[in-house]
Write a protein that holds these residues in place. Structure first.
Motif, PDB file in Angstrom:
ATOM      1  N   SER A 140      47.443  41.127  47.189  1.00 28.85           N
ATOM      2  CA  SER A 140      48.444  40.278  46.536  1.00 28.85           C
ATOM      3  C   SER A 140      49.685  41.047  46.128  1.00 28.85           C
ATOM      4  CB  SER A 140      47.824  39.597  45.309  1.00 28.85           C
ATOM      5  OG  SER A 140      46.665  38.858  45.672  1.00 28.85           O
ATOM      6  N   GLY A 141      49.708  42.360  46.373  1.00 32.46           N
ATOM      7  CA  GLY A 141      50.932  43.124  46.147  1.00 32.46           C
ATOM      8  C   GLY A 141      50.877  44.201  45.099  1.00 32.46           C
ATOM      9  N   ALA A 142      49.749  44.378  44.391  1.00 29.95           N
ATOM     10  CA  ALA A 142      49.653  45.443  43.389  1.00 29.95           C
ATOM     11  C   ALA A 142      49.468  46.784  44.095  1.00 29.95           C
ATOM     12  CB  ALA A 142      48.492  45.177  42.445  1.00 29.95           C
ATOM     13  N   GLU A 143      50.370  47.719  43.854  1.00 31.14           N
ATOM     14  CA  GLU A 143      50.344  49.009  44.546  1.00 31.14           C
ATOM     15  C   GLU A 143      49.579  50.071  43.777  1.00 31.14           C
ATOM     16  OE1 GLU A 143      54.121  50.315  45.987  1.00 31.14           O
ATOM     17  OE2 GLU A 143      54.756  48.295  46.581  1.00 31.14           O
ATOM     18  N   LEU A 144      49.219  49.786  42.525  1.00 34.32           N
ATOM     19  CA  LEU A 144      48.494  50.741  41.697  1.00 34.32           C
ATOM     20  C   LEU A 144      47.684  49.949  40.682  1.00 34.32           C
ATOM     21  CD1 LEU A 144      49.892  53.949  40.015  1.00 34.32           C
ATOM     22  CD2 LEU A 144      48.888  52.154  38.583  1.00 34.32           C
ATOM     23  N   MET A 145      46.481  50.428  40.363  1.00 32.52           N
ATOM     24  CA  MET A 145      45.635  49.753  39.379  1.00 32.52           C
ATOM     25  C   MET A 145      44.909  50.790  38.534  1.00 32.52           C
ATOM     26  SD  MET A 145      43.861  46.607  41.448  1.00 32.52           S
ATOM     27  CE  MET A 145      43.406  45.816  39.899  1.00 32.52           C
ATOM     28  N   ALA A 146      44.875  50.551  37.219  1.00 27.23           N
ATOM     29  CA  ALA A 146      44.147  51.429  36.303  1.00 27.23           C
ATOM     30  C   ALA A 146      43.193  50.578  35.470  1.00 27.23           C
ATOM     31  CB  ALA A 146      45.112  52.198  35.407  1.00 27.23           C
ATOM     32  N   PHE A 147      41.901  50.853  35.595  1.00 31.06           N
ATOM     33  CA  PHE A 147      40.880  50.098  34.864  1.00 31.06           C
ATOM     34  C   PHE A 147      40.673  50.731  33.492  1.00 31.06           C
ATOM     35  CE2 PHE A 147      40.241  48.917  39.214  1.00 31.06           C
ATOM     36  CZ  PHE A 147      39.766  47.611  39.173  1.00 31.06           C
ATOM     37  N   HIS A 148      40.768  49.877  32.457  1.00 34.13           N
ATOM     38  CA  HIS A 148      40.788  50.413  31.099  1.00 34.13           C
ATOM     39  C   HIS A 148      39.440  51.007  30.718  1.00 34.13           C
ATOM     40  CE1 HIS A 148      42.983  51.190  27.543  1.00 34.13           C
ATOM     41  NE2 HIS A 148      42.207  50.465  26.756  1.00 34.13           N
ATOM     42  N   SER A 149      39.511  52.176  30.096  1.00 36.74           N
ATOM     43  CA  SER A 149      38.331  52.972  29.783  1.00 36.74           C
ATOM     44  C   SER A 149      38.519  53.637  28.429  1.00 36.74           C
ATOM     45  CB  SER A 149      38.125  54.062  30.843  1.00 36.74           C
ATOM     46  OG  SER A 149      38.266  53.549  32.146  1.00 36.74           O
ATOM     47  N   THR A 150      37.449  54.230  27.941  1.00 36.00           N
ATOM     48  CA  THR A 150      37.539  55.057  26.739  1.00 36.00           C
ATOM     49  C   THR A 150      36.646  56.272  26.930  1.00 36.00           C
ATOM     50  OG1 THR A 150      35.651  54.216  25.456  1.00 36.00           O
ATOM     51  CG2 THR A 150      37.707  52.940  25.358  1.00 36.00           C
ATOM     52  N   LEU A 151      36.755  57.200  26.017  1.00 36.79           N
ATOM     53  CA  LEU A 151      35.877  58.360  25.996  1.00 36.79           C
ATOM     54  C   LEU A 151      34.853  58.230  24.889  1.00 36.79           C
ATOM     55  CD1 LEU A 151      38.564  61.142  26.611  1.00 36.79           C
ATOM     56  CD2 LEU A 151      37.025  60.090  28.277  1.00 36.79           C
ATOM     57  N   GLY A 152      34.606  56.981  24.451  1.00 38.04           N
ATOM     58  CA  GLY A 152      33.651  56.721  23.390  1.00 38.04           C
ATOM     59  C   GLY A 152      32.214  56.802  23.862  1.00 38.04           C
ATOM     60  N   ALA A 153      31.303  56.679  22.921  1.00 38.67           N
ATOM     61  CA  ALA A 153      29.880  56.806  23.213  1.00 38.67           C
ATOM     62  C   ALA A 153      29.372  55.622  24.025  1.00 38.67           C
ATOM     63  CB  ALA A 153      29.087  56.924  21.916  1.00 38.67           C
ATOM     64  N   CYS A 154      28.341  55.887  24.828  1.00 40.23           N
ATOM     65  CA  CYS A 154      27.718  54.812  25.604  1.00 40.23           C
ATOM     66  C   CYS A 154      27.140  53.753  24.670  1.00 40.23           C
ATOM     67  CB  CYS A 154      26.623  55.382  26.499  1.00 40.23           C
ATOM     68  SG  CYS A 154      27.217  56.557  27.749  1.00 40.23           S
ATOM     69  N   ARG A 155      26.533  54.180  23.603  1.00 38.25           N
ATOM     70  CA  ARG A 155      25.990  53.249  22.622  1.00 38.25           C
ATOM     71  C   ARG A 155      26.960  53.141  21.451  1.00 38.25           C
ATOM     72  NH1 ARG A 155      19.658  54.040  21.509  1.00 38.25           N
ATOM     73  NH2 ARG A 155      20.021  51.924  20.754  1.00 38.25           N
ATOM     74  N   GLY A 156      27.610  51.990  21.358  1.00 32.27           N
ATOM     75  CA  GLY A 156      28.566  51.761  20.282  1.00 32.27           C
ATOM     76  C   GLY A 156      30.010  51.858  20.713  1.00 32.27           C
ATOM     77  N   GLY A 157      30.260  52.380  21.907  1.00 30.89           N
ATOM     78  CA  GLY A 157      31.617  52.441  22.423  1.00 30.89           C
ATOM     79  C   GLY A 157      31.966  51.186  23.199  1.00 30.89           C
ATOM     80  N   ALA A 158      33.124  51.197  23.855  1.00 29.77           N
ATOM     81  CA  ALA A 158      33.585  50.020  24.590  1.00 29.77           C
ATOM     82  C   ALA A 158      32.585  49.667  25.699  1.00 29.77           C
ATOM     83  CB  ALA A 158      34.959  50.282  25.186  1.00 29.77           C
ATOM     84  N   PRO A 159      32.005  48.462  25.662  1.00 31.99           N
ATOM     85  CA  PRO A 159      30.941  48.132  26.619  1.00 31.99           C
ATOM     86  C   PRO A 159      31.424  47.918  28.046  1.00 31.99           C
ATOM     87  CG  PRO A 159      31.462  46.222  25.253  1.00 31.99           C
ATOM     88  CD  PRO A 159      32.234  47.380  24.683  1.00 31.99           C
ATOM     89  N   MET A 160      32.731  47.685  28.264  1.00 35.42           N
ATOM     90  CA  MET A 160      33.225  47.431  29.606  1.00 35.42           C
ATOM     91  C   MET A 160      33.772  48.686  30.282  1.00 35.42           C
ATOM     92  SD  MET A 160      32.482  44.272  29.553  1.00 35.42           S
ATOM     93  CE  MET A 160      33.034  43.845  31.190  1.00 35.42           C
ATOM     94  N   SER A 161      33.802  49.807  29.576  1.00 40.65           N
ATOM     95  CA  SER A 161      34.405  51.023  30.117  1.00 40.65           C
ATOM     96  C   SER A 161      33.590  51.584  31.270  1.00 40.65           C
ATOM     97  CB  SER A 161      34.507  52.079  29.014  1.00 40.65           C
ATOM     98  OG  SER A 161      34.996  53.303  29.534  1.00 40.65           O
ATOM     99  N   PRO A 162      34.242  51.974  32.386  1.00 36.13           N
ATOM    100  CA  PRO A 162      33.510  52.599  33.494  1.00 36.13           C
ATOM    101  C   PRO A 162      32.850  53.911  33.112  1.00 36.13           C
ATOM    102  CG  PRO A 162      35.654  51.821  34.239  1.00 36.13           C
ATOM    103  CD  PRO A 162      35.658  51.719  32.738  1.00 36.13           C
ATOM    104  N   LEU A 163      33.431  54.623  32.120  1.00 38.96           N
ATOM    105  CA  LEU A 163      32.891  55.887  31.646  1.00 38.96           C
ATOM    106  C   LEU A 163      32.443  55.764  30.204  1.00 38.96           C
ATOM    107  CD1 LEU A 163      35.509  58.517  32.903  1.00 38.96           C
ATOM    108  CD2 LEU A 163      33.269  58.045  33.896  1.00 38.96           C
ATOM    109  N   CYS A 164      31.501  56.593  29.809  1.00 42.94           N
ATOM    110  CA  CYS A 164      31.132  56.673  28.396  1.00 42.94           C
ATOM    111  C   CYS A 164      30.525  58.041  28.131  1.00 42.94           C
ATOM    112  CB  CYS A 164      30.167  55.558  28.004  1.00 42.94           C
ATOM    113  SG  CYS A 164      28.616  55.529  28.938  1.00 42.94           S
TER     114      CYS A 164
END
Length: 561
Positions: free
Chosen positions: A383-407
């Motif tokens: 659809s035309g997006a040339e760059l994408m950044a998926f929102h993440s955090t460096l928080g803990a797996c338990r208690g941190g952002a549940p949708m983050s690709p990393l924890c």
């Protein structure tokens, strides 16, 4: 023979032979008592072994920790075609078309972090595996912003005391540490400066130090994050400006900031507005800011946190895997693309993810999120997006952002420095397996539950991606997908292709909290014998709940004689 029976060498000799067996049984029972509660409990609890890539003799700080990833899966194969009641009545038909203005795929995906994460000790630390995690991606984009940049991050290059509202202080030393990690990962960086507190000179000082630290890795600087949310009566907790705030006030402030940045760091690429409303896109595009480099939009498709059943934006697995959500992505990203084209700027999706709803919901950490990540990234590129950044955090797996690709594998109060990837991180690894090239526009028959995407490389390599949103725990069998040779690729394009490598992302159910992914591997004999040509489509089998990447090499299959 019973273990207590005398042996030819006497009862003591027999007992000695059976002691190792007894010891192994006891060890197995002890390990089961320890591991079973962990493996059946919270999916984000720390595990004694994180993934097949982990080595018991290797320091975790030197490892890629992504549970479910297999770096050596063996020959790649597709499931046998379904028979009987499970067989699909009609194959899914796929046509792919190339266009001159198609988006380029490759080195265009990455992670978005909160600006407060700039101060995290993981960057450049020998005790962290962040270099290994980012290095496993395909030259990732690292974007820093989020709600924290305008509300909770304090920048200083002169050791000034932080104000009461600041939760994290970022200094030039922090930028240098992030830069070292970015260079190791061969990443680029997008930085956001604080617009919530009116201080153009402080922002310009941060940009000047960022240019020194990142050099040509600095892909863009955004002035403020989601300025359209600075004054919203429905979200008082995010209040950053007063009731007079609007696109006109934003434009004025934007130009002041850009002027200060130009004085301190000439030639800095400015991107923006990092907003999800069209009036703010136009405000950025029409501003007098020099060095405008890209128009950035943010979008979370499941935004209707407590919506009615009729909504297609509820944070549920059903909505996340619905073909309607793909159609909505095409519509919204298409609107952003039109606005960017009108300003003669590329479109970047600076911050995105499945849902903006706070806390854990039905979609959090699921296999469905992994499937959506692959399909959405390719749909947005089409659809035309040339760059994408998926929102993440460096928080803990338990208690941190549940949708983050990393924890992080520590506790909520002490996340520590060892990171692991969730299901959506596996999807990002798989997207990095797609060969660089032009994104093709797909036309796919059927209900939309089985989707196909394509990328055409300059050397003629054709990458096919099949995303199957059907529930793998259902009784449905593999679906045949019949793919025709791409059109519009030019006279010099190959006349035929054959499968060469493949990988697959799978899971037990859409709601499950685990996925598996194999590295790209040579295809088996059956796949290698198939051919795609201009007059003869190729049929590939798509398994429910899977994302499949097949790389087809140009030309006829090489002889094995």
């Amino acid at each position: 023979m019973p273990a207590t029976s005398p042996s030819p060498g006497g009862s003591r000799g027999g007992a000695r032979r059976w002691w190792p067996v007894i010891v192994l049984v006891v060890i197995a029972l002890v390990l089961a008592a320890v591991l079973v509660p962990r493996l059946t409990g919270d999916p984000d609890s720390p595990r004694p072994t994180a993934s097949p890539t982990a080595s018991p003799t290797q320091d975790p700080a030197d490892q890629l920790l992504a549970e479910g990833y297999d770096p050596d899966p063996g020959p790649f194969s597709l499931p046998d075609p379904a028979e009987g009641e499970k067989a699909a009545q009609d194959p899914v038909s796929v046509r792919l078309r190339a266009s001159k203005d198609a988006t380029t795929w490759g080195e265009n995906l990455g992670l978005s972090f909160e600006a407060t994460d700039l101060a995290s000790p993981v960057w450049g630390s020998q005790d962290s595996n962040i270099d290994e995690m980012l290095g496993a991606m395909d030259h990732p984009v690292l974007r820093f912003g989020g709600n924290s940049v305008d509300r909770r991050m304090w920048w200083t290059s002169s050791d000034e005391p932080a104000p009461d509202w600041a939760e994290a202080t970022v200094t030039p030393a922090d930028l240098e540490r992030v830069a070292r990690a970015a260079r190791k990962a061969e990443a680029t960086v997008i930085l956001t400066v604080d617009l919530g507190h009116e201080d153009p000179q402080r922002a310009a000082d941060m940009v000047a130090h960022a240019k020194d630290a990142f050099g040509d890795l600095l892909q863009g600087v955004s002035i403020g994050n989601e300025p359209n949310g600075f004054h919203d009566p429905q979200q008082k907790h995010l209040e950053a400006r007063g009731s007079s705030w609007g696109p006109a006030a934003y434009t004025s402030q934007l130009e002041d900031y850009a002027s200060a940045i130009r004085e301190e760091a000439p030639g800095t690429p400015i991107v923006g507005p990092g907003a999800y409303d069209a009036p703010w896109w136009r405000a950025f595009a029409d501003s007098g800011v020099r060095d405008k480099t890209a128009m950035t939009m943010h979008w979370y498709p499941l935004w209707d946190c407590q919506g009615p059943a009729s909504s297609i934006a509820n944070p549920t697995v059903d909505d996340l895997t619905s073909p309607k959500l793909r159609a909505q992505a095409r519509k919204l990203v298409g609107m952003g693309k039109e606005a960017a084209d009108a300003a003669d700027l590329p479109l970047w999706m600076g911050e995105t993810g499945p849902t903006s709803c706070p806390g854990t919901n039905q979609t959090s950490r699921t296999h469905a999120q992994a499937l959506w990540t692959g399909d959405y990234a390719l749909t947005a590129a089409e659809s035309g997006a040339e760059l994408m950044a998926f929102h993440s955090t460096l928080g803990a797996c338990r208690g941190g952002a549940p949708m983050s690709p990393l924890c992080a594998r520590g506790t909520k109060d002490d996340p520590a420095q060892i990171l692991q990837g969730r299901t959506s991180f596996l999807a990002l690894l798989q997207l990095g397996q797609i060969a660089e090239g032009r994104v093709l526009t797909p036309t796919v028959s059927g209900s939309g539950r089985v989707m196909a995407h394509g990328v055409m490389s300059e050397d003629g390599t054709l990458s096919i991606v099949l995303v199957d949103m059907r529930d793998p725990s259902s009784d449905e069998g593999p679906a045949p997908v019949r793919i025709s040779a791409p059109s519009g690729v030019g006279k010099d394009a190959p006349d035929q292709w054959h499968p060469e490598q493949g990988s697959q992302l799978t899971g037990g159910s859409l709601e499950g909290h685990s996925s598996t992914l194999g590295a790209m591997a040579p295809v088996d004999e059956d796949l290698r014998s198939r051919t795609l040509s201009r007059g003869d489509p190729i049929t590939l089998e798509s398994e429910p709940g899977s994302t499949t990447v097949i790389r087809l090499a140009p030309g006829p299959q090489a002889s094995t004689d």
